[in-house]
Scaffold this active site. Structure first.
Site, PDB file in Angstrom:
ATOM      1  N   HIS A  29      -4.904 -23.878   6.004  1.00  0.00           N
ATOM      2  CA  HIS A  29      -5.369 -24.569   4.798  1.00  0.00           C
ATOM      3  C   HIS A  29      -6.226 -25.766   5.176  1.00  0.00           C
ATOM      4  O   HIS A  29      -5.936 -26.465   6.136  1.00  0.00           O
ATOM      5  CB  HIS A  29      -4.173 -25.012   3.937  1.00  0.00           C
ATOM      6  CG  HIS A  29      -3.598 -23.900   3.141  1.00  0.00           C
ATOM      7  ND1 HIS A  29      -3.899 -23.699   1.817  1.00  0.00           N
ATOM      8  CD2 HIS A  29      -2.776 -22.899   3.487  1.00  0.00           C
ATOM      9  CE1 HIS A  29      -3.273 -22.637   1.386  1.00  0.00           C
ATOM     10  NE2 HIS A  29      -2.581 -22.122   2.389  1.00  0.00           N
ATOM     11  N   PRO A  30      -7.272 -26.009   4.400  1.00  0.00           N
ATOM     12  CA  PRO A  30      -8.139 -27.158   4.700  1.00  0.00           C
ATOM     13  C   PRO A  30      -7.526 -28.469   4.223  1.00  0.00           C
ATOM     14  O   PRO A  30      -6.690 -28.486   3.322  1.00  0.00           O
ATOM     15  CB  PRO A  30      -9.394 -26.838   3.882  1.00  0.00           C
ATOM     16  CG  PRO A  30      -8.869 -26.090   2.694  1.00  0.00           C
ATOM     17  CD  PRO A  30      -7.726 -25.245   3.239  1.00  0.00           C
ATOM     18  N   SER A  40     -10.678 -22.139  -2.279  1.00  0.00           N
ATOM     19  CA  SER A  40     -10.381 -23.544  -2.012  1.00  0.00           C
ATOM     20  C   SER A  40     -11.425 -24.463  -2.642  1.00  0.00           C
ATOM     21  O   SER A  40     -11.088 -25.518  -3.182  1.00  0.00           O
ATOM     22  CB  SER A  40     -10.305 -23.808  -0.509  1.00  0.00           C
ATOM     23  OG  SER A  40      -9.146 -23.215   0.036  1.00  0.00           O
ATOM     24  N   GLU A  63     -10.706 -24.658  -6.346  1.00  0.00           N
ATOM     25  CA  GLU A  63      -9.468 -25.401  -6.591  1.00  0.00           C
ATOM     26  C   GLU A  63      -9.687 -26.908  -6.407  1.00  0.00           C
ATOM     27  O   GLU A  63      -9.288 -27.705  -7.257  1.00  0.00           O
ATOM     28  CB  GLU A  63      -8.360 -24.876  -5.671  1.00  0.00           C
ATOM     29  CG  GLU A  63      -7.915 -23.463  -6.023  1.00  0.00           C
ATOM     30  CD  GLU A  63      -7.268 -22.701  -4.878  1.00  0.00           C
ATOM     31  OE1 GLU A  63      -6.921 -21.519  -5.103  1.00  0.00           O
ATOM     32  OE2 GLU A  63      -7.122 -23.249  -3.765  1.00  0.00           O
ATOM     33  N   GLN A  64     -10.321 -27.288  -5.314  1.00  0.00           N
ATOM     34  CA  GLN A  64     -10.548 -28.710  -5.069  1.00  0.00           C
ATOM     35  C   GLN A  64     -11.526 -29.304  -6.084  1.00  0.00           C
ATOM     36  O   GLN A  64     -11.333 -30.414  -6.571  1.00  0.00           O
ATOM     37  CB  GLN A  64     -11.023 -28.937  -3.630  1.00  0.00           C
ATOM     38  CG  GLN A  64      -9.920 -28.687  -2.621  1.00  0.00           C
ATOM     39  CD  GLN A  64     -10.206 -29.284  -1.253  1.00  0.00           C
ATOM     40  OE1 GLN A  64     -10.908 -30.283  -1.132  1.00  0.00           O
ATOM     41  NE2 GLN A  64      -9.638 -28.683  -0.215  1.00  0.00           N
ATOM     42  N   PHE A  80      -1.715 -31.446   4.543  1.00  0.00           N
ATOM     43  CA  PHE A  80      -1.043 -31.619   3.251  1.00  0.00           C
ATOM     44  C   PHE A  80      -1.491 -30.492   2.330  1.00  0.00           C
ATOM     45  O   PHE A  80      -2.679 -30.237   2.176  1.00  0.00           O
ATOM     46  CB  PHE A  80      -1.446 -32.972   2.651  1.00  0.00           C
ATOM     47  CG  PHE A  80      -0.861 -33.228   1.282  1.00  0.00           C
ATOM     48  CD1 PHE A  80       0.471 -33.591   1.146  1.00  0.00           C
ATOM     49  CD2 PHE A  80      -1.640 -33.118   0.145  1.00  0.00           C
ATOM     50  CE1 PHE A  80       1.011 -33.842  -0.111  1.00  0.00           C
ATOM     51  CE2 PHE A  80      -1.119 -33.367  -1.110  1.00  0.00           C
ATOM     52  CZ  PHE A  80       0.215 -33.731  -1.237  1.00  0.00           C
ATOM     53  N   ILE A  81      -0.519 -29.813   1.733  1.00  0.00           N
ATOM     54  CA  ILE A  81      -0.816 -28.673   0.863  1.00  0.00           C
ATOM     55  C   ILE A  81      -0.156 -28.906  -0.482  1.00  0.00           C
ATOM     56  O   ILE A  81       1.047 -29.191  -0.558  1.00  0.00           O
ATOM     57  CB  ILE A  81      -0.321 -27.349   1.479  1.00  0.00           C
ATOM     58  CG1 ILE A  81      -0.997 -27.117   2.839  1.00  0.00           C
ATOM     59  CG2 ILE A  81      -0.584 -26.179   0.529  1.00  0.00           C
ATOM     60  CD1 ILE A  81      -0.373 -26.013   3.655  1.00  0.00           C
ATOM     61  N   ALA A 131      -0.653 -27.280  -4.672  1.00  0.00           N
ATOM     62  CA  ALA A 131      -1.379 -26.467  -5.653  1.00  0.00           C
ATOM     63  C   ALA A 131      -2.029 -27.436  -6.627  1.00  0.00           C
ATOM     64  O   ALA A 131      -1.354 -28.077  -7.421  1.00  0.00           O
ATOM     65  CB  ALA A 131      -0.422 -25.516  -6.367  1.00  0.00           C
ATOM     66  N   VAL A 132      -3.346 -27.574  -6.542  1.00  0.00           N
ATOM     67  CA  VAL A 132      -4.041 -28.621  -7.283  1.00  0.00           C
ATOM     68  C   VAL A 132      -4.369 -28.249  -8.726  1.00  0.00           C
ATOM     69  O   VAL A 132      -4.740 -29.130  -9.503  1.00  0.00           O
ATOM     70  CB  VAL A 132      -5.334 -29.081  -6.559  1.00  0.00           C
ATOM     71  CG1 VAL A 132      -5.005 -29.648  -5.190  1.00  0.00           C
ATOM     72  CG2 VAL A 132      -6.341 -27.954  -6.458  1.00  0.00           C
TER      73      VAL A 132
END
Length: 165
Positions: free
Chosen positions: A62-63, A79, A82-83, A114-115, A117-118
């Site tokens: 994950h980034p 990603s 999501e971001q 750090f992960i 779900a945004v």
């Protein structure tokens, strides 16, 4: 659905970890008709059964949030969306500096990014969670991060597949 089609379609649901889709298919966990809940259950079962090192590899794939990959435009399409949806592509210089500092401290402490779900969260929500979770112990944070990975997978699948009728 053929194995190669399944892996092609769902191999990226768990970030850069097609082995999860491969194992789910090979184990016979995939049943038709494909639904978000059904595919999620199959993929999550494989993720949970993976070795700790393999799960760490999924976390590490994950980034960083608002990190260098985002700045360079090198995120996966999922990603990036999501971001962007959480406003992480529109940070002020001070906010970006805060994310960069937290990302570095978090990776140094836990050994993975750090992960969270945004979806449905804003940058302030994410920063608050970041600041809270960095105080966790490693085992607690590993469990939290793996749960968030599964949540991200479900959110991705709900955009890809219908629910059962």
């Amino acid at each position: 659905m053929l194995r190669e089609d399944f892996v092609s379609r769902f191999g990226g649901v768990f970030e850069h970890s097609p082995f999860i889709a491969e194992r789910a298919y090979d184990a016979g966990h995939v049943t038709e008709p494909l639904t978000a809940a059904g595919v999620h259950a199959a993929l999550s079962a494989v993720f949970r059964a993976a070795s700790p090192q393999e799960r760490l590899g999924v976390l590490s794939a994950h980034p960083d949030l608002a990190g260098r990959l985002a700045i360079a435009g090198e995120l996966t399409e999922d990603s990036r969306k999501e971001q962007s949806g959480a406003g992480l592509d529109r940070l002020s210089p001070a906010e970006h500096a805060r994310f960069t500092k937290l990302n570095s401290a978090y990776v140094e402490k836990f050994g993975f990014p750090f992960i969270i779900a945004v979806k449905g969260l804003g940058k302030d929500d994410i920063l608050s969670a970041f600041e809270t979770r960095i105080g966790n112990g490693r085992d607690e944070e590993f469990a939290t991060a793996t749960a968030q990975v599964e949540r991200i997978a479900l959110l991705r699948l709900t955009t890809m597949l219908p629910e059962a009728e």
